[in-house]
Scaffold this motif. Sequence first.
Motif, mmCIF file in Angstrom:
data_model
loop_
_atom_site.group_PDB
_atom_site.id
_atom_site.type_symbol
_atom_site.label_atom_id
_atom_site.label_comp_id
_atom_site.label_asym_id
_atom_site.label_seq_id
_atom_site.Cartn_x
_atom_site.Cartn_y
_atom_site.Cartn_z
ATOM 1 N N ARG A 82 -14.335 -4.144 -0.676
ATOM 2 C CA ARG A 82 -15.531 -4.919 -0.324
ATOM 3 C C ARG A 82 -15.483 -6.323 -0.936
ATOM 4 N NH1 ARG A 82 -17.956 -0.045 -1.402
ATOM 5 N NH2 ARG A 82 -18.642 -0.763 -3.451
ATOM 6 N N ALA A 83 -14.997 -6.420 -2.165
ATOM 7 C CA ALA A 83 -14.933 -7.715 -2.850
ATOM 8 C C ALA A 83 -13.846 -8.623 -2.262
ATOM 9 C CB ALA A 83 -14.681 -7.505 -4.341
ATOM 10 N N TYR A 84 -12.772 -8.027 -1.765
ATOM 11 C CA TYR A 84 -11.643 -8.775 -1.211
ATOM 12 C C TYR A 84 -11.261 -8.205 0.149
ATOM 13 C CZ TYR A 84 -11.273 -10.555 -5.946
ATOM 14 O OH TYR A 84 -11.544 -11.145 -7.142
ATOM 15 N N PRO A 85 -12.100 -8.417 1.174
ATOM 16 C CA PRO A 85 -11.838 -7.796 2.475
ATOM 17 C C PRO A 85 -10.559 -8.285 3.162
ATOM 18 C CG PRO A 85 -13.658 -9.341 2.625
ATOM 19 C CD PRO A 85 -13.305 -9.214 1.168
ATOM 20 N N GLY A 86 -10.074 -9.459 2.797
ATOM 21 C CA GLY A 86 -8.856 -9.993 3.407
ATOM 22 C C GLY A 86 -7.594 -9.660 2.641
ATOM 23 N N HIS A 87 -7.681 -8.779 1.655
ATOM 24 C CA HIS A 87 -6.527 -8.433 0.814
ATOM 25 C C HIS A 87 -6.050 -7.011 1.091
ATOM 26 C CE1 HIS A 87 -7.229 -11.499 -2.685
ATOM 27 N NE2 HIS A 87 -7.367 -12.053 -1.495
ATOM 28 N N HIS A 88 -4.773 -6.779 0.770
ATOM 29 C CA HIS A 88 -4.265 -5.413 0.710
ATOM 30 C C HIS A 88 -4.743 -4.830 -0.627
ATOM 31 C CE1 HIS A 88 -1.772 -6.187 4.129
ATOM 32 N NE2 HIS A 88 -0.874 -6.902 3.489
ATOM 33 N N VAL A 89 -5.052 -3.538 -0.636
ATOM 34 C CA VAL A 89 -5.496 -2.863 -1.864
ATOM 35 C C VAL A 89 -4.587 -1.665 -2.083
ATOM 36 C CG1 VAL A 89 -7.397 -1.636 -2.994
ATOM 37 C CG2 VAL A 89 -7.885 -3.577 -1.498
ATOM 38 N N ARG A 90 -4.037 -1.548 -3.281
ATOM 39 C CA ARG A 90 -3.160 -0.407 -3.562
ATOM 40 C C ARG A 90 -3.596 0.311 -4.833
ATOM 41 N NH1 ARG A 90 2.689 -3.062 -5.185
ATOM 42 N NH2 ARG A 90 2.039 -4.014 -7.141
ATOM 43 N N LEU A 91 -3.159 1.552 -4.913
ATOM 44 C CA LEU A 91 -3.437 2.406 -6.064
ATOM 45 C C LEU A 91 -2.137 2.641 -6.814
ATOM 46 C CD1 LEU A 91 -5.428 4.228 -7.623
ATOM 47 C CD2 LEU A 91 -4.741 6.079 -6.091
ATOM 48 N N ILE A 92 -2.206 2.500 -8.122
ATOM 49 C CA ILE A 92 -1.064 2.732 -9.005
ATOM 50 C C ILE A 92 -1.411 3.905 -9.903
ATOM 51 C CG2 ILE A 92 0.423 1.732 -10.791
ATOM 52 C CD1 ILE A 92 0.534 0.036 -8.338
ATOM 53 N N GLY A 93 -0.432 4.748 -10.204
ATOM 54 C CA GLY A 93 -0.590 5.794 -11.202
ATOM 55 C C GLY A 93 0.398 5.535 -12.318
ATOM 56 N N TYR A 94 -0.091 5.095 -13.465
ATOM 57 C CA TYR A 94 0.780 4.793 -14.604
ATOM 58 C C TYR A 94 1.046 6.055 -15.413
ATOM 59 C CZ TYR A 94 0.095 -0.164 -13.730
ATOM 60 O OH TYR A 94 0.073 -1.400 -13.151
ATOM 61 N N ASP A 95 2.319 6.315 -15.672
ATOM 62 C CA ASP A 95 2.751 7.450 -16.469
ATOM 63 C C ASP A 95 2.895 6.983 -17.918
ATOM 64 O OD1 ASP A 95 4.115 9.485 -17.780
ATOM 65 O OD2 ASP A 95 5.470 9.874 -16.116
ATOM 66 N N ASN A 96 1.990 7.430 -18.778
ATOM 67 C CA ASN A 96 2.014 6.999 -20.184
ATOM 68 C C ASN A 96 3.267 7.467 -20.910
ATOM 69 O OD1 ASN A 96 -0.493 5.958 -19.677
ATOM 70 N ND2 ASN A 96 -1.600 7.622 -20.669
ATOM 71 N N PHE A 97 3.811 8.602 -20.529
ATOM 72 C CA PHE A 97 4.973 9.149 -21.229
ATOM 73 C C PHE A 97 6.226 8.316 -20.950
ATOM 74 C CE2 PHE A 97 8.598 12.071 -21.542
ATOM 75 C CZ PHE A 97 8.485 12.415 -22.872
ATOM 76 N N SER A 98 6.526 8.101 -19.671
ATOM 77 C CA SER A 98 7.734 7.337 -19.332
ATOM 78 C C SER A 98 7.473 5.834 -19.295
ATOM 79 C CB SER A 98 8.295 7.786 -17.983
ATOM 80 O OG SER A 98 7.411 7.435 -16.943
ATOM 81 N N GLN A 99 6.217 5.436 -19.458
ATOM 82 C CA GLN A 99 5.808 4.036 -19.422
ATOM 83 C C GLN A 99 6.311 3.341 -18.163
ATOM 84 O OE1 GLN A 99 6.487 2.015 -23.114
ATOM 85 N NE2 GLN A 99 5.494 3.602 -24.293
ATOM 86 N N SER A 100 6.002 3.984 -17.040
ATOM 87 C CA SER A 100 6.383 3.445 -15.739
ATOM 88 C C SER A 100 5.328 3.847 -14.717
ATOM 89 C CB SER A 100 7.750 3.983 -15.322
ATOM 90 O OG SER A 100 7.669 5.387 -15.143
ATOM 91 N N GLN A 101 5.523 3.418 -13.494
ATOM 92 C CA GLN A 101 4.628 3.819 -12.424
ATOM 93 C C GLN A 101 5.091 5.164 -11.875
ATOM 94 O OE1 GLN A 101 4.352 0.818 -9.410
ATOM 95 N NE2 GLN A 101 3.479 -0.685 -10.791
ATOM 96 N N GLY A 102 4.185 6.127 -11.851
ATOM 97 C CA GLY A 102 4.508 7.423 -11.270
ATOM 98 C C GLY A 102 4.297 7.420 -9.775
ATOM 99 N N ILE A 103 3.348 6.602 -9.325
ATOM 100 C CA ILE A 103 3.046 6.486 -7.897
ATOM 101 C C ILE A 103 2.432 5.121 -7.643
ATOM 102 C CG2 ILE A 103 0.717 7.451 -8.067
ATOM 103 C CD1 ILE A 103 1.253 8.951 -5.441
#
Length: 111
Positions: A82-103
């Motif tokens: 809603r705040a940025y209707p002209g933008h792509h929006v993505r979801l990140i899942g950060y893995d605290n153990f491996s300190q990387s993106q899980g998804i």
Amino acid sequence: MAEIQDYNNSSIRLGLFSYLPPLTPEQVRSQIVYLISQGWTPAVEHVEPEHASDHYWYMWKLPMFGEQSPEAVIAELEACRRAYPGHHVRLIGYDNFSQSQGISFVVFRAG
């Protein structure tokens, strides 16, 4: 000599699931449930379509450390849209153990 195909911005692939049809709200919710069940930290990012292939996307608020509610994550995704209707929006899942993106996947594509 073979004709060289013109570059087409609509063919840009934005990571996981980008070769599939858009996810339904139920499928997005299932991915959020999976992300949370893995103990990963959800975070929302957004960017203008012309900068989608850049490495840097804008972070929407801080990551949701310790969030256990899929509905809260969905609410933040929708608030960002809603705040940025002209933008792509993505979801990140950060893995605290491996300190990387899980998804990482695009939930909403710009208009």
